[in-house]
Each structure stands twice: as C-alpha cells, then as structure tokens.
Design an enzyme around this catalytic site. Structure first.
Site, PDB file in Angstrom:
ATOM      1  N   GLU A 132      -1.940  -7.372   7.069  1.00 13.51           N
ATOM      2  CA  GLU A 132      -0.572  -7.247   7.578  1.00 13.51           C
ATOM      3  C   GLU A 132      -0.359  -8.120   8.808  1.00 13.51           C
ATOM      4  OE1 GLU A 132       2.449  -7.042   7.276  1.00 13.51           O
ATOM      5  OE2 GLU A 132       3.063  -4.939   7.247  1.00 13.51           O
ATOM      6  N   THR A 189       1.353   5.713   4.719  1.00 13.50           N
ATOM      7  CA  THR A 189       0.303   6.125   5.651  1.00 13.50           C
ATOM      8  C   THR A 189       0.865   7.103   6.684  1.00 13.50           C
ATOM      9  OG1 THR A 189       0.761   4.395   7.265  1.00 13.50           O
ATOM     10  CG2 THR A 189      -0.780   3.844   5.462  1.00 13.50           C
ATOM     11  N   ARG A 203      -6.005   1.029   4.425  1.00  9.09           N
ATOM     12  CA  ARG A 203      -4.888   1.599   3.665  1.00  9.09           C
ATOM     13  C   ARG A 203      -4.643   0.824   2.372  1.00  9.09           C
ATOM     14  NH1 ARG A 203      -2.866  -0.887   8.421  1.00  9.09           N
ATOM     15  NH2 ARG A 203      -1.063  -2.268   8.170  1.00  9.09           N
ATOM     16  N   HIS A 263       0.826  -1.218   0.000  1.00  9.10           N
ATOM     17  CA  HIS A 263       0.000   0.000   0.000  1.00  9.10           C
ATOM     18  C   HIS A 263       0.855   1.261   0.000  1.00  9.10           C
ATOM     19  CE1 HIS A 263       1.019   0.821   4.180  1.00  9.10           C
ATOM     20  NE2 HIS A 263       0.881  -0.484   4.387  1.00  9.10           N
ATOM     21  N   ASP A 288       0.211  -9.152  12.414  1.00  9.02           N
ATOM     22  CA  ASP A 288      -0.329  -8.600  13.655  1.00  9.02           C
ATOM     23  C   ASP A 288       0.806  -8.534  14.672  1.00  9.02           C
ATOM     24  OD1 ASP A 288      -1.563  -8.082  16.094  1.00  9.02           O
ATOM     25  OD2 ASP A 288      -3.285  -9.370  15.682  1.00  9.02           O
TER      26      ASP A 288
END
Length: 193
Positions: free
Chosen positions: A82, A13, A61, A10, A84
C-alpha cells in the site's frame, strides 16, 4: 495472447473499521474481512476461473486475505504494498487532506511527511504488474493489494473522468485483460457486504 489479471483489495481490517490510516502499517482482518476473502474465493470457484498464479503484498492483511481465498501457492511482493502515508500512519482518516472535485488523488502531499507520492505508488504498481503478466504461463493471475495502490494502478490504465465512480470496497476485485504490454479495465466485482 490475452491474459487476465484479477487485482483485489484485501478484506476489511481493524483499522478500516476504526477509520484509521493504514498504508505501510498493518492491522488484522476483522471477521467481516475474513468473510469478504472467503466470498471472493467462492466467486472464482462459482465462475470456474482457474487461477494460474497468485501474488500478494508483503503486508499481512493482503496475504491473510489470499490464504482465505485459495490454497494456491503464492509469492509476496513489495511492489504490491500500500501507499506509504508517512507520519499519518495509524491516525484518523479525518486528517487526510480534503480533495477538490477535480482532484482524484493526494498527489505528493504525503512526501513531506516521509510518505510516497501518488506517482511513486502508480509507477511501483505498474512496474510490478507488467513484470508479472509478462511471465510465461501467467494466464489468470490473482494479485491481492490495497485500496490506494489499486486505485493508482487503475488510474494509469483507465480515464476515470469518463465513467461512473468505481467502488473500491474491501474485497473488491478489479478485472483487467492484458495483451501487448497493455492493461484494459473490464469490471469491478464487489460483493454486497
């Protein structure tokens, strides 16, 4: 018949910009992250790559990145989410454990903090992407995921010790060929930001 998987990280962010750990947690794309997504979409257009199917992680995202890239309908999949990081979520990246030169991942470090191990992430990503690529008419597939998850998938199919380091910038696209239930890594496509 060979198929192609484009596995993308992605766009940048707010947590990436602030060096915060974000695995299961989420934060919005920055303006730079939005531009990275648009640039990735332009890459597919400029190279006349017609995507047949698109998927994203269930995390915002990733789906926001995909929506900025293409108008193609897509499906959100938990298998692409993603890593954890448990109680480390939202904390400074400075709290990540240091890696020795021979270590490539955090192993099972985050399990004791209610997170996932590297093998959990790798198995989840591998199972999800194998299932996708085995579907009929999935010739050119885009899957938008995350840095840690993409790295663990790449590590499954590529001996990283035998090549130069691969950059995993936000917006990076990892290109794989798929045939006979095997992935072959072709290249990492990074746009200069």
């Amino acid at each position: 018949m060979k198929k192609t998987l484009y596995l993308m990280r992605h766009g940048q962010t707010l947590f990436n910009a602030r060096r915060k750990i974000q695995g299961a947690s989420d934060s919005p794309l920055t303006e730079k992250g939005k531009q990275q997504a648009i640039t990735a979409g332009t890459y597919f257009k400029d190279n006349q790559i017609k995507l047949t199917h698109a998927y994203s992680s269930t995390q915002e995202r990733a789906s926001d990145t995909l929506e900025l890239m293409t108008q193609l309908p897509y499906t959100r999949l938990k298998g692409l989410k993603e890593w954890d990081f448990g109680t480390f979520e939202g904390e400074s990246e400075d709290l990540n454990p240091p890696l020795t030169p021979e270590e490539e991942t955090y192993g099972d470090f985050f399990v004791r903090f209610n997170g996932e191990s590297d093998k959990d992430v790798q198995n989840r990503m591998n199972t999800t992407l194998l299932e996708l690529m085995e579907q009929e008419n999935h010739e050119n597939v885009l899957a938008v995921s995350h840095g840690g998850a993409c790295f663990m998938f790449l590590k499954k199919w590529e001996d990283l010790s035998k090549r130069e380091a691969i950059r995993f910038d936000n917006g990076c696209i990892l290109k794989f060929e798929y045939e006979n239930q095997k992935f072959t890594f072709i290249e990492a496509i990074n746009h200069n930001f």
